[in-house]
Motif scaffolding. Sequence first.
Motif, PDB file in Angstrom:
ATOM      1  N   SER A  95       3.241  25.359 -26.006  1.00 52.97           N
ATOM      2  CA  SER A  95       3.160  26.818 -25.994  1.00 52.97           C
ATOM      3  C   SER A  95       2.726  27.312 -24.616  1.00 52.97           C
ATOM      4  O   SER A  95       1.630  26.990 -24.142  1.00 52.97           O
ATOM      5  CB  SER A  95       2.157  27.281 -27.058  1.00 52.97           C
ATOM      6  N   LEU A  96       3.597  28.062 -23.946  1.00 51.57           N
ATOM      7  CA  LEU A  96       3.289  28.587 -22.614  1.00 51.57           C
ATOM      8  C   LEU A  96       2.106  29.555 -22.673  1.00 51.57           C
ATOM      9  O   LEU A  96       1.198  29.497 -21.825  1.00 51.57           O
ATOM     10  CB  LEU A  96       4.516  29.286 -22.027  1.00 51.57           C
ATOM     11  N   LEU A  97       2.097  30.446 -23.668  1.00 53.81           N
ATOM     12  CA  LEU A  97       0.988  31.384 -23.813  1.00 53.81           C
ATOM     13  C   LEU A  97      -0.322  30.645 -24.078  1.00 53.81           C
ATOM     14  O   LEU A  97      -1.372  30.992 -23.545  1.00 53.81           O
ATOM     15  CB  LEU A  97       1.285  32.365 -24.955  1.00 53.81           C
ATOM     16  N   GLY A  98      -0.241  29.602 -24.885  1.00 52.32           N
ATOM     17  CA  GLY A  98      -1.430  28.805 -25.170  1.00 52.32           C
ATOM     18  C   GLY A  98      -1.985  28.150 -23.917  1.00 52.32           C
ATOM     19  O   GLY A  98      -3.205  28.089 -23.714  1.00 52.32           O
ATOM     20  N   TRP A  99      -1.090  27.658 -23.064  1.00 54.35           N
ATOM     21  CA  TRP A  99      -1.539  27.033 -21.812  1.00 54.35           C
ATOM     22  C   TRP A  99      -2.197  28.062 -20.889  1.00 54.35           C
ATOM     23  O   TRP A  99      -3.227  27.780 -20.266  1.00 54.35           O
ATOM     24  CB  TRP A  99      -0.346  26.399 -21.094  1.00 54.35           C
ATOM     25  N   ILE A 100      -1.627  29.261 -20.800  1.00 54.33           N
ATOM     26  CA  ILE A 100      -2.198  30.288 -19.927  1.00 54.33           C
ATOM     27  C   ILE A 100      -3.593  30.677 -20.404  1.00 54.33           C
ATOM     28  O   ILE A 100      -4.554  30.737 -19.612  1.00 54.33           O
ATOM     29  CB  ILE A 100      -1.278  31.522 -19.885  1.00 54.33           C
ATOM     30  N   ILE A 101      -3.711  30.927 -21.703  1.00 56.01           N
ATOM     31  CA  ILE A 101      -5.025  31.300 -22.252  1.00 56.01           C
ATOM     32  C   ILE A 101      -6.007  30.145 -22.126  1.00 56.01           C
ATOM     33  O   ILE A 101      -7.177  30.326 -21.750  1.00 56.01           O
ATOM     34  CB  ILE A 101      -4.876  31.732 -23.723  1.00 56.01           C
ATOM     35  N   VAL A 117      -1.977   5.402 -38.177  1.00 55.53           N
ATOM     36  CA  VAL A 117      -0.880   4.790 -38.940  1.00 55.53           C
ATOM     37  C   VAL A 117      -1.037   4.979 -40.448  1.00 55.53           C
ATOM     38  O   VAL A 117      -0.170   4.527 -41.216  1.00 55.53           O
ATOM     39  CB  VAL A 117      -0.786   3.281 -38.626  1.00 55.53           C
ATOM     40  N   MET A 118      -2.097   5.636 -40.895  1.00 58.24           N
ATOM     41  CA  MET A 118      -2.295   5.842 -42.326  1.00 58.24           C
ATOM     42  C   MET A 118      -1.290   6.838 -42.891  1.00 58.24           C
ATOM     43  O   MET A 118      -0.752   7.690 -42.184  1.00 58.24           O
ATOM     44  CB  MET A 118      -3.727   6.343 -42.588  1.00 58.24           C
ATOM     45  N   ASP A 119      -1.058   6.743 -44.208  1.00 55.40           N
ATOM     46  CA  ASP A 119      -0.053   7.588 -44.857  1.00 55.40           C
ATOM     47  C   ASP A 119      -0.414   9.065 -44.797  1.00 55.40           C
ATOM     48  O   ASP A 119       0.478   9.916 -44.660  1.00 55.40           O
ATOM     49  CB  ASP A 119       0.112   7.158 -46.320  1.00 55.40           C
ATOM     50  N   TYR A 120      -1.713   9.393 -44.913  1.00 62.74           N
ATOM     51  CA  TYR A 120      -2.075  10.811 -44.919  1.00 62.74           C
ATOM     52  C   TYR A 120      -1.847  11.452 -43.553  1.00 62.74           C
ATOM     53  O   TYR A 120      -1.649  12.668 -43.459  1.00 62.74           O
ATOM     54  CB  TYR A 120      -3.519  11.004 -45.389  1.00 62.74           C
ATOM     55  N   ILE A 121      -1.876  10.656 -42.489  1.00 65.98           N
ATOM     56  CA  ILE A 121      -1.541  11.201 -41.169  1.00 65.98           C
ATOM     57  C   ILE A 121      -0.046  11.510 -41.106  1.00 65.98           C
ATOM     58  O   ILE A 121       0.375  12.565 -40.588  1.00 65.98           O
ATOM     59  CB  ILE A 121      -1.942  10.219 -40.058  1.00 65.98           C
ATOM     60  N   GLU A 122       0.780  10.606 -41.625  1.00 63.24           N
ATOM     61  CA  GLU A 122       2.223  10.855 -41.659  1.00 63.24           C
ATOM     62  C   GLU A 122       2.543  12.076 -42.507  1.00 63.24           C
ATOM     63  O   GLU A 122       3.417  12.876 -42.163  1.00 63.24           O
ATOM     64  CB  GLU A 122       2.944   9.620 -42.210  1.00 63.24           C
ATOM     65  N   ALA A 123       1.830  12.228 -43.626  1.00 66.05           N
ATOM     66  CA  ALA A 123       2.054  13.399 -44.478  1.00 66.05           C
ATOM     67  C   ALA A 123       1.685  14.682 -43.748  1.00 66.05           C
ATOM     68  O   ALA A 123       2.388  15.700 -43.864  1.00 66.05           O
ATOM     69  CB  ALA A 123       1.238  13.264 -45.765  1.00 66.05           C
ATOM     70  N   ALA A 124       0.591  14.640 -42.977  1.00 71.07           N
ATOM     71  CA  ALA A 124       0.184  15.823 -42.212  1.00 71.07           C
ATOM     72  C   ALA A 124       1.225  16.156 -41.150  1.00 71.07           C
ATOM     73  O   ALA A 124       1.518  17.333 -40.903  1.00 71.07           O
ATOM     74  CB  ALA A 124      -1.182  15.587 -41.576  1.00 71.07           C
ATOM     75  N   LYS A 125       1.789  15.137 -40.514  1.00 70.59           N
ATOM     76  CA  LYS A 125       2.834  15.389 -39.516  1.00 70.59           C
ATOM     77  C   LYS A 125       4.073  16.005 -40.151  1.00 70.59           C
ATOM     78  O   LYS A 125       4.711  16.895 -39.580  1.00 70.59           O
ATOM     79  CB  LYS A 125       3.199  14.089 -38.801  1.00 70.59           C
ATOM     80  N   LEU A 126       4.423  15.525 -41.352  1.00 72.09           N
ATOM     81  CA  LEU A 126       5.587  16.077 -42.049  1.00 72.09           C
ATOM     82  C   LEU A 126       5.350  17.525 -42.466  1.00 72.09           C
ATOM     83  O   LEU A 126       6.309  18.297 -42.590  1.00 72.09           O
ATOM     84  CB  LEU A 126       5.914  15.222 -43.273  1.00 72.09           C
ATOM     85  N   ARG A 127       4.096  17.886 -42.698  1.00 73.22           N
ATOM     86  CA  ARG A 127       3.771  19.281 -43.015  1.00 73.22           C
ATOM     87  C   ARG A 127       3.868  20.181 -41.795  1.00 73.22           C
ATOM     88  O   ARG A 127       3.775  21.405 -41.914  1.00 73.22           O
ATOM     89  CB  ARG A 127       2.348  19.388 -43.585  1.00 73.22           C
ATOM     90  N   GLY A 128       4.004  19.548 -40.624  1.00 71.28           N
ATOM     91  CA  GLY A 128       4.103  20.325 -39.398  1.00 71.28           C
ATOM     92  C   GLY A 128       2.784  20.587 -38.714  1.00 71.28           C
ATOM     93  O   GLY A 128       2.690  21.483 -37.856  1.00 71.28           O
ATOM     94  N   GLU A 129       1.757  19.825 -39.076  1.00 67.91           N
ATOM     95  CA  GLU A 129       0.455  20.019 -38.450  1.00 67.91           C
ATOM     96  C   GLU A 129       0.500  19.626 -36.983  1.00 67.91           C
ATOM     97  O   GLU A 129       1.152  18.657 -36.611  1.00 67.91           O
ATOM     98  CB  GLU A 129      -0.621  19.200 -39.171  1.00 67.91           C
ATOM     99  N   ARG A 130      -0.259  20.348 -36.157  1.00 67.07           N
ATOM    100  CA  ARG A 130      -0.251  20.108 -34.720  1.00 67.07           C
ATOM    101  C   ARG A 130      -1.266  19.039 -34.341  1.00 67.07           C
ATOM    102  O   ARG A 130      -2.089  18.594 -35.154  1.00 67.07           O
ATOM    103  CB  ARG A 130      -0.534  21.413 -33.989  1.00 67.07           C
ATOM    104  N   THR A 131      -1.208  18.626 -33.072  1.00 61.66           N
ATOM    105  CA  THR A 131      -2.043  17.518 -32.597  1.00 61.66           C
ATOM    106  C   THR A 131      -3.528  17.809 -32.750  1.00 61.66           C
ATOM    107  O   THR A 131      -4.301  16.950 -33.193  1.00 61.66           O
ATOM    108  CB  THR A 131      -1.728  17.230 -31.115  1.00 61.66           C
ATOM    109  N   TRP A 132      -3.955  19.022 -32.387  1.00 55.57           N
ATOM    110  CA  TRP A 132      -5.375  19.347 -32.466  1.00 55.57           C
ATOM    111  C   TRP A 132      -5.878  19.321 -33.909  1.00 55.57           C
ATOM    112  O   TRP A 132      -6.998  18.906 -34.174  1.00 55.57           O
ATOM    113  CB  TRP A 132      -5.618  20.708 -31.837  1.00 55.57           C
TER     114      TRP A 132
END
Length: 412
Positions: free
Chosen positions: A244-250, A302-317
């Motif tokens: 996100s460009l706006l996120g980087w600026i802020i 590598v746990m399954d709940y991390i993969e599930a969170a990624k599939l939900r579209g959760e961001r890195t932070w």
Amino acid sequence: MNVFVIIYYTLLLGGSCLAAFYNKRSAFLLLFSLTLVSFILGIVGGVGALRIVAICAGLLALSAMVSYAFREFLVAIAPTNLAKELRTAPLTAGFGMFIIFTYAIAGIFAPWIAPFGEAQIISSAFAPPDETMLLGADQLGRDMFSRVIFGARNTVALALAGTVMAFLLGALAGLLAATTGGWFDQILARTSDVIMSIPSLIFALLMLSIFGGELANNTTSFVLLTIFAGVTGLLVVTAVSERSLLGWIIGLAVLAGVSTSFALGMLVIFNPSEIILVLVVAVIYSPRVFRLTRAVAGNVVVMDYIEAAKLRGERTWYLIRREILPNSTAPLVAEFGLEFCFVFLLIAGLSFLGLGIQPPTADWGSMVRENATLISFGDVTPLIPAGAIALLTVAINFVVDWMLHRSSGLKG
């Protein structure tokens, strides 16, 4: 036969018999083993050896009672969940927490506890202890007891600041590297390998030689603190903003303000030479924290709940803050205690060499060096600050061992 010997063996044998009668196996083995050891030492060393054994046993018993009482005090005032954990803590952990608490009180209230100032000359050089000076005077006539108390504030505060900064940089880098992977992970890993390949003491001596002397001023310290805070904060901005460009600026705007405020705050708390020391220590030990955090977080990613969170579209932070970090807390907290011990010993060692905390600031490492000549005259006063260093290190290791035992899932 000496009355002390009769009373000593009567108490040991009586306690052993009572422990055996009430089927207290551990107590019986401890007391009767002490009886046998005392019997052998009494034959070899006489009454003097028995007195030493009795004093040591008494100190251990006193330490155990203090540890038990302090642990029960913490259980009484702690919330329910924490109280359950504290109730399972061994006496060694209770002893460690009591020593840490004592050092914290001494450091925070040093100006009120110490009878004299840390640089105040009140007597002649190496004056013996009296009713005014509990431990005598040092090589300049300053009160040793007051300087030991102030040393708890100066040495421990610098070690804590260095550990916190090393942990923030290393842990953030490790979490982000484990989460993102790829070239970013490889760059951070190779950078940490390069820093870790240099021996800690040699690296510290090199950095202090470069940035010491005339460069140890407010301007240099401000610049270095701003750079360190900027690098650390950039990891957070990278995780939060992503593409996100706006996120980087802020994020960069906020980072500039936070870095400046951090640098100014540190300049208020520490002088330039101390800031250089803290930064050097933080750079030396942050790769160690990075390697451990990366390994721990790598097992969680590598746990399954991390993969599930990624599939939900959760961001890195979100993944770092809500999924990975809560499941990595226990080993990281234990590592914080270990890193503090390493940092604490390194700062004390550098001060002993004359490159750490500079005079007239009281520091345990420099106090050992300055008063070492007293040992040749049979005076153990220089061993007191050395003992203070050793006692805190052992106490922290006791607590860390308990935390590692808990985090490993082992029982008993």
